[in-house]
Design a protein around this motif. Structure first.
Motif, short mmCIF file in Angstrom:
data_model
loop_
_atom_site.label_atom_id
_atom_site.label_comp_id
_atom_site.label_asym_id
_atom_site.label_seq_id
_atom_site.Cartn_x
_atom_site.Cartn_y
_atom_site.Cartn_z
N GLU A 78 111.84 -19.81 -28.02
CA GLU A 78 112.97 -19.13 -27.83
C GLU A 78 114.19 -19.68 -28.80
OE1 GLU A 78 111.37 -20.18 -25.19
OE2 GLU A 78 110.56 -18.40 -24.63
N GLN A 79 114.36 -20.93 -28.80
CA GLN A 79 115.48 -21.76 -29.57
C GLN A 79 115.14 -21.57 -31.19
OE1 GLN A 79 115.15 -25.50 -27.66
NE2 GLN A 79 116.94 -25.36 -26.89
N ARG B 202 115.63 -18.12 -32.52
CA ARG B 202 117.29 -17.83 -32.97
C ARG B 202 117.58 -18.57 -34.07
NH1 ARG B 202 119.58 -20.10 -27.75
NH2 ARG B 202 117.49 -19.60 -26.58
#
Length: 72
Positions: free
Chosen positions: A19-20, A23
């Protein structure tokens, strides 16, 4: 209520979750998971999490990029 710590470039961990990294890199979470499943992107398994280093993204990028043609 506890305040959630803001994440900035200076506070990001060396290894990032899918997820990080999604982004940060702009590559979708599903694409990152596909690349890991196909053995195209290095990662570290930590329990049920897959952690990705910035260098793994750059390694993949350098292997698959299309070099621009020189203008004349």
């Amino acid at each position: 209520m506890a305040r959630k710590k803001e994440t900035t470039a200076d506070t990001l961990p060396m290894l990032k979750t899918v997820e990080q990294m999604s982004r940060i890199s702009g590559i979708g979470e599903n694409k990152l998971r596909d690349l890991m499943d196909n053995g195209e992107l290095e990662y570290i398994q930590n329990g049920n999490r897959r952690l990705i280093a910035d260098s793994a993204i750059w390694d993949w990028y350098n292997r698959v990029k299309t070099t621009a043609a020189k203008g004349g």
